[in-house]
Design a protein around this motif. Structure first.
Motif, mmCIF file in Angstrom:
data_model
loop_
_atom_site.group_PDB
_atom_site.id
_atom_site.type_symbol
_atom_site.label_atom_id
_atom_site.label_comp_id
_atom_site.label_asym_id
_atom_site.label_seq_id
_atom_site.Cartn_x
_atom_site.Cartn_y
_atom_site.Cartn_z
ATOM 1 N N ASN A 1 -25.382 5.209 28.787
ATOM 2 C CA ASN A 1 -26.059 6.493 28.967
ATOM 3 C C ASN A 1 -25.187 7.663 28.523
ATOM 4 O O ASN A 1 -25.673 8.623 27.944
ATOM 5 C CB ASN A 1 -26.463 6.686 30.426
ATOM 6 C CG ASN A 1 -27.530 5.707 30.844
ATOM 7 O OD1 ASN A 1 -28.519 5.538 30.158
ATOM 8 N ND2 ASN A 1 -27.312 5.047 31.964
ATOM 9 N N SER A 2 -23.909 7.552 28.835
ATOM 10 C CA SER A 2 -22.971 8.615 28.461
ATOM 11 C C SER A 2 -21.559 8.077 28.579
ATOM 12 O O SER A 2 -21.315 7.059 29.228
ATOM 13 C CB SER A 2 -23.151 9.843 29.361
ATOM 14 O OG SER A 2 -22.819 9.515 30.690
ATOM 15 N N ASN B 1 -17.217 9.780 28.336
ATOM 16 C CA ASN B 1 -16.307 10.904 28.143
ATOM 17 C C ASN B 1 -15.009 10.389 27.539
ATOM 18 O O ASN B 1 -14.604 9.257 27.793
ATOM 19 C CB ASN B 1 -16.007 11.615 29.457
ATOM 20 C CG ASN B 1 -17.253 12.162 30.102
ATOM 21 O OD1 ASN B 1 -18.149 12.636 29.420
ATOM 22 N ND2 ASN B 1 -17.335 12.084 31.405
ATOM 23 N N ASN C 1 -17.544 14.903 25.445
ATOM 24 C CA ASN C 1 -18.600 14.401 26.320
ATOM 25 C C ASN C 1 -19.788 13.991 25.460
ATOM 26 O O ASN C 1 -20.286 14.791 24.675
ATOM 27 C CB ASN C 1 -19.035 15.466 27.324
ATOM 28 C CG ASN C 1 -17.873 15.938 28.174
ATOM 29 O OD1 ASN C 1 -17.107 15.144 28.679
ATOM 30 N ND2 ASN C 1 -17.729 17.243 28.304
ATOM 31 N N SER D 1 -23.669 12.188 25.506
ATOM 32 C CA SER D 1 -24.832 11.698 26.248
ATOM 33 C C SER D 1 -25.836 11.142 25.247
ATOM 34 O O SER D 1 -26.022 11.688 24.163
ATOM 35 C CB SER D 1 -25.455 12.799 27.107
ATOM 36 O OG SER D 1 -26.004 13.788 26.284
ATOM 37 N N GLN E 1 -29.780 9.565 24.678
ATOM 38 C CA GLN E 1 -31.154 9.381 25.130
ATOM 39 C C GLN E 1 -31.813 8.372 24.203
ATOM 40 O O GLN E 1 -31.686 8.464 22.984
ATOM 41 C CB GLN E 1 -31.926 10.700 25.106
ATOM 42 C CG GLN E 1 -31.399 11.715 26.088
ATOM 43 C CD GLN E 1 -32.201 13.003 26.061
ATOM 44 O OE1 GLN E 1 -32.989 13.230 25.154
ATOM 45 N NE2 GLN E 1 -32.004 13.827 27.067
ATOM 46 N N ASN F 1 -31.524 7.817 30.681
ATOM 47 C CA ASN F 1 -32.016 8.767 29.683
ATOM 48 C C ASN F 1 -32.970 8.071 28.731
ATOM 49 O O ASN F 1 -32.672 7.871 27.560
ATOM 50 C CB ASN F 1 -30.851 9.376 28.906
ATOM 51 C CG ASN F 1 -29.892 10.115 29.795
ATOM 52 O OD1 ASN F 1 -30.296 10.692 30.785
ATOM 53 N ND2 ASN F 1 -28.629 10.100 29.453
#
Length: 151
Positions: free
Chosen positions: A77-78, A80, A93, A95, A97, A109
């Protein structure tokens, strides 16, 4: 006594002071311009580096998603990152979808409202690159890159 020894005027002294003030003004302008140019060069370099890091983060996101088994209900999903390791200069960062992957259960997402066959297997990747707070830059660096990627 001779005439030139009796009569002294201060014109040479005034001219010398005037030239000293003129030279000091020019030197201060040159110093100001030099420091501004150095600052601008550093900002351009760091902005270019942030853009390259954003491109690399998109490629890394595609690699991570490609290597993930999405049928088992898990997906990326994400994430860092910081660059470089040790004393970081940038915070990254990412993210992700997912669009039209057929109902992924483990994805936070997921966009399932788009129902075209062309959109199946598409990812919307947002990458935010910003300078680390430890740099204490006078002009903070922040770069955003949004990519639509087909898997």
């Amino acid at each position: 006594m001779r005439a030139y020894q009796q009569k002294r005027n201060g014109f040479a002294m005034i001219m010398a002071i005037f030239f000293m003030i003129l030279i000091a003004t020019l030197l201060s302008y040159m110093l100001s311009t030099t420091s501004e140019t150095a600052k601008r060069t550093t900002n351009v370099y760091l902005n270019e580096q942030a853009q390259l890091l954003a491109k690399s983060a998109v490629e890394y996101a595609i690699l991570r998603v490609s290597g993930q088994d999405r049928s088992g209900g898990t997906c990326v999903n994400s994430f860092n990152a910081q660059y470089p390791e040790g004393t970081p200069m940038f915070d990254i960062n990412v993210s992700i979808q997912y669009i039209g992957f057929g109902g992924l259960s483990g994805c936070n997402n997921y966009i399932g409202t788009i129902a075209t066959p062309e959109s199946n297997g598409t990812m919307l990747i947002d990458v935010y690159v910003s300078d680390n707070a430890s740099l204490n830059l006078s002009e903070p660096i922040s770069y955003h890159r949004r990519t639509l990627q087909k898997l």
